[in-house]
Design an enzyme around this catalytic site. Structure first.
Site, PDB file in Angstrom:
ATOM      1  N   GLU A   1      37.521  -6.610  24.123  1.00  0.00           N
ATOM      2  CA  GLU A   1      37.854  -6.523  25.542  1.00  0.00           C
ATOM      3  C   GLU A   1      39.366  -6.551  25.782  1.00  0.00           C
ATOM      4  O   GLU A   1      39.896  -5.795  26.572  1.00  0.00           O
ATOM      5  CB  GLU A   1      37.185  -7.690  26.269  1.00  0.00           C
ATOM      6  N   ASP A   2      40.061  -7.434  25.090  1.00  0.00           N
ATOM      7  CA  ASP A   2      41.461  -7.707  25.452  1.00  0.00           C
ATOM      8  C   ASP A   2      42.509  -7.188  24.466  1.00  0.00           C
ATOM      9  O   ASP A   2      43.699  -7.336  24.711  1.00  0.00           O
ATOM     10  CB  ASP A   2      41.680  -9.222  25.608  1.00  0.00           C
TER      11      ASP A   2
END
Ligand code: MN
Length: 718
Positions: free
Chosen positions: A76-77
């Site tokens: 996700e990051d």
């Protein structure tokens, strides 16, 4: 921030032969991926996945889960891809990380409909691998622990509410009591800081005052059980501020006694010893009937096992006692995680998650996602009651479930045709509330059909959804018949020949697809017969909006459960189940608020009066089911409207008590608009307060906060 070797040590405690190289690899992989990203606290971002992995290690989960904890935010990051994860850590870790990433993308605060869809995703993710949820819960727990660093007030509130609504109940459902309690605690402190502080202060006070009592009870229990040759460990466990808050919101009694806040727990070695210890306790102290629960022979859906009893203790106060084995205790604290530990190498046995299957089933059959959400949310909070079919199959239902719920739990056909039931051989009516351990045999009849009043009698989403679906279909059929006969009469009066075919020609002008649609609109009052007539014969003399004939048909139809005649104009409030334009009044007896379960009563010539479902006034309409209308609040609509709720407050006659009360109300963003002292003595005031609030929940929060004040003796909604 814990160190790399500390994490390895934590895992080695329960997996001595752990693959250290892989664990270290995941550690380094995640640390590199997050690089110099920072948390809002200023800590390096990597401290977060590391703490998450550490929480998972405390739950004694398997290596793949720990690795997923370390990697859970990388996709996700950071620039890491799922393929890279698979290449380095295998396909199982890939799927777990993928699952957690998808869960994290769910936005709970979106519109209701989307929320239901999100819920669906969540359940599906859990059904595929329970470990996804465990990682997500650990993630949420660490985020909650560090939430005070978050600068945005709005975000703190939102995350806390979501934690209370979704994640705490989920942890409860999979039996991870520890996490559930901590989540609730953290969220509660954020959302209701004042109430949290005052409950904490009172807990502290009671704890100091009652120290000796608690130790006394503990040693008495210990001695008693030892006399009977059972070895035990006894502890007094304090209830959490949040659980006290919930009780204060729900129940009438304020907490006063130390015994209200302590539950005593007796841990013994074997199941058999549990029952022997129970017998010993009951033979010495009087038990409170109704409070005894045997979750050993019928475990909760989350597999919780324990004996619960309440007795009149040595100080003549009620004390709550839980009796269980050490293994059951481990399950109670760690739930599905403990389960994991004991069956380390087995695939998760999904069949044990009956409730999960139940949710999936509602989900598949629910046409209205909003309904679905409403009920799953509700059901998650309710205690269960366990009943048996004649064949001995266990059916678990929420507390308060009736024969109708039971029938629908078996099969929707059984539900749709149930007429009565035999409970333990005795014939009982459908409205009978089920009790634990009953054997229920449902009696059905082909000619039976669900009636709108059934909805008041059920508590499960499944039953309610089925009843609604049935009624919707049936209502449509009635509207068709009614609409047709209204038009027929008018045509006959005007000496026009009436046929479906004559109407079909005019359908395009009314923008309708078929004649039935037209009948439904006339039958349900969207169009009057006169409007249709005027449209069809524009050259003819226009007839008045309302004809005597139409009134007469409507009156006849009323006895077949048709809604009241609509009044022109916009609906002032958003309610489901009413035809737009109907005149609505809120009943003065019960002051219904958005969020309350409500019902509409047709008042001839007046429109519809909305009552809360438990309003005592409703008994006078019991013999007239035709007047009952199935209504509910429109949860899509923002409740910009202000509603008035009425409270009875008993205040001690002390200076500052009134001021304290109004301060609390205003801190909760509500407004006192009316206020009356009904009784005043030397010690107490009885007052009636009308407060403007957004909805029922808003009022319940105010009630909870007021109950936490020492000068306020009791607070009740009218
Ligand atoms: Mn995270």
């Amino acid at each position: 921030m814990i160190r790399q070797f500390q994490l390895v040590e934590k895992v080695r405690i329960y997996i001595p032969e752990v693959d250290e190289a892989t664990l270290n690899k995941a550690y380094v992989f995640a640390m590199r991926a997050h690089g110099d990203q920072k948390r809002e606290s200023g800590d390096p971002y990597f401290s977060h996945p590391l703490e998450v992995a550490s929480i998972l290690a405390e739950l004694h989960l398997d290596l793949e889960t720990i690795i997923t904890g370390l990697l859970h935010d990388t996709v996700e990051d950071t620039s890491v891809s799922l393929d890279e994860i698979e290449k380095n850590f295998g396909v199982d870790v890939r799927n777990l990380v993928d699952g957690v990433t998808k869960l994290s993308q769910i936005e709970w605060q979106s519109k209701h409909e989307r929320q239901a869809e999100n819920f669906r995703k969540l359940i599906l993710a859990m059904a595929s691998d329970m470990r996804v949820l465990l990682v997500k819960l650990a993630d949420r727990l660490h985020n909650m622990r560090t939430l005070h660093f978050c600068a945005s007030d709005e975000k703190r509130q939102r995350i806390s509410q979501e934690t209370l609504d979704i994640y705490a109940p989920l942890s409860e459902r999979i039996g991870i009591h520890q996490i559930k309690e901590e989540l609730e605690q953290l969220a509660f402190a954020q959302l209701h800081t004042e109430a949290y502080e005052s409950i904490k202060a009172r807990l502290h006070f009671l704890r100091q005052k009652g120290k000796d009592t608690v130790n006394d009870i503990k040693s008495q229990l210990h001695a008693l059980i030892k006399e009977n040759g059972i070895s035990s460990v006894i502890s007094g466990r304090e209830k959490s501020p949040y659980s006290i808050w919930r009780k204060m919101r729900q129940r009438k009694v304020p907490f006063e006694q130390i015994t209200d806040i302590i539950a005593f727990r007796i841990l013994v070695d074997t199941k058999e010893a549990c029952y022997r210890a129970l017998g010993t306790v009951h033979s010495k102290f009087a038990m409170v009937p109704e409070r005894f629960k045997d979750y050993i022979s019928t475990p909760k859906p989350n597999n919780y096992q324990s004996l619960h009893t309440t007795v009149i203790g040595p100080t003549n106060h009620r004390i709550e006692i839980q009796i269980r084995t050490h293994t059951m205790q481990d399950y109670a604290e760690n739930g599905v995680a403990a389960h994991w530990k004991y069956k380390q190498n087995n695939q998760e046995d999904k069949s044990e998650y009956r409730w999960l299957r139940g949710l999936l089933e509602i989900l598949e059959h629910s046409s209205d996602p909003e309904e679905f959400l409403e009920h799953t949310k509700l059901e998650m909070f309710q205690d269960q009651v366990f009943c048996f079919t004649p064949a001995g199959d266990l059916i678990s239902l929420p507390q308060g479930a009736t024969v109708i719920d039971f029938a629908y739990a078996i099969h929707s056909d059984v539900g749709n045709h149930c007429v009565s039931a035999k409970i333990d051989g005795r014939l009982v009516p459908l409205r009978t509330v089920l009790r634990n351990g009953s054997q229920v045999e449902v009696c059905t009849s082909k000619s039976q059909m669900p009636s709108p009043t059934w909805e008041r009698l059920v508590v499960t989403g499944k039953a309610r959804a089925n009843i609604r679906r049935f009624i919707r279909t049936q209502q449509r059929e009635q509207y068709i018949l009614l609409g047709k006969s209204i038009l027929q009469k008018l045509f006959k009066k005007k000496s026009k020949s009436f046929s479906d075919r004559a109407l079909i020609e005019f359908l395009p002008r009314l923008r309708l697809k078929n004649v039935d649609e037209l009948y439904v609109r006339v039958g349900s009052g969207v169009y009057t017969a006169a409007e249709v007539y005027n449209q069809m014969f524009p050259d003819q003399e226009r007839i008045a909006e309302k004809t005597d004939d139409e009134e007469c048909v409507l009156a006849e139809a009323k006895s077949e459960k048709a809604p009241d005649r609509p009044v022109k104009g916009k609906t002032a409030i958003s309610l489901h189940g009413l035809i737009p334009g109907m005149a609505i009044h809120y009943a003065g007896c019960c002051h219904p608020l958005p969020g309350d379960r409500i019902v509409g009563i047709v008042q001839t010539g007046k429109g519809v009066t909305i009552h809360t479902r438990d309003c005592s006034t409703l008994t006078q309409y019991e013999s007239e089911p035709d007047r009952w209308l199935d209504v509910s609040w429109d949860s899509e609509a923002d409740h910009h409207e202000i509603h008035v709720g009425r409270l009875y407050v008993l205040l001690s006659n002390q200076s500052g008590a009134l001021a304290k009360m109004s301060t609390i109300v205003s801190h909760q963003d509500a407004n006192i608009i009316n206020f009356k002292i009904t009784n005043r003595t030397e010690t107490f005031f009885d007052i009636v307060v009308d407060i403007e609030v957004k909805d029922a929940d808003h009022l319940t929060n105010i009630i909870g906060s007021l109950r936490a004040v020492s000068q306020i003796v009791s607070v009740e909604r009218v």
